[in-house]
Design a protein around this motif. Structure first.
Motif, PDB file in Angstrom:
ATOM      1  N   THR A 195      -4.728  24.350   8.587  1.00 36.41           N
ATOM      2  CA  THR A 195      -3.527  23.990   7.836  1.00 36.41           C
ATOM      3  C   THR A 195      -3.882  23.564   6.422  1.00 36.41           C
ATOM      4  O   THR A 195      -3.241  23.989   5.459  1.00 36.41           O
ATOM      5  N   LYS A 196      -4.901  22.740   6.270  1.00 34.64           N
ATOM      6  CA  LYS A 196      -5.314  22.280   4.940  1.00 34.64           C
ATOM      7  C   LYS A 196      -5.833  23.440   4.103  1.00 34.64           C
ATOM      8  O   LYS A 196      -5.534  23.535   2.911  1.00 34.64           O
ATOM      9  N   ASP A 235      -2.873  25.327   2.890  1.00 37.43           N
ATOM     10  CA  ASP A 235      -2.178  24.598   1.829  1.00 37.43           C
ATOM     11  C   ASP A 235      -2.918  24.717   0.493  1.00 37.43           C
ATOM     12  O   ASP A 235      -2.291  24.876  -0.556  1.00 37.43           O
ATOM     13  N   VAL A 279      -2.238  18.304  -1.385  1.00 37.20           N
ATOM     14  CA  VAL A 279      -2.617  18.804  -0.062  1.00 37.20           C
ATOM     15  C   VAL A 279      -2.889  17.670   0.917  1.00 37.20           C
ATOM     16  O   VAL A 279      -2.502  17.748   2.077  1.00 37.20           O
TER      17      VAL A 279
END
Length: 84
Positions: free
Chosen positions: A10-11, A14, A36
């Motif tokens: 996910t990071k 992002d 983020v």
């Protein structure tokens, strides 16, 4: 380039989305951490370096048409691989 999805966290997603939104422009380390992670993040910035390292490796291994470059002392930029 292989025509398949790149598996990212996910990071990582992002970070890529933020860099892609301003492709070619430099995004500061502070901006990435603020957007983020969290504007109140007080931990080590090593997590940003580790995330960038993993993303670079994944982009390279997948022969992606983009790459992340470091602008020393400023931040990071997403560029088309042909321009890098």
């Amino acid at each position: 380039m292989r025509d398949e999805e790149l598996a990212v966290t996910t990071k990582e997603f992002d970070v890529l989305a933020l860099l892609d939104a301003v492709r070619g422009a430099v995004v500061s380390r502070e901006q990435l951490i603020s957007d983020v992670w969290d504007e109140n993040w007080f931990g080590s910035t090593k997590m940003l370096d580790a995330t960038m390292g993993r993303l670079r490796q994944k982009l390279d291994e997948s022969e992606a048409p983009v790459r992340i470059t470091t602008v020393r002392g400023v931040g990071f930029r997403l560029e088309d691989a042909a321009d890098a």
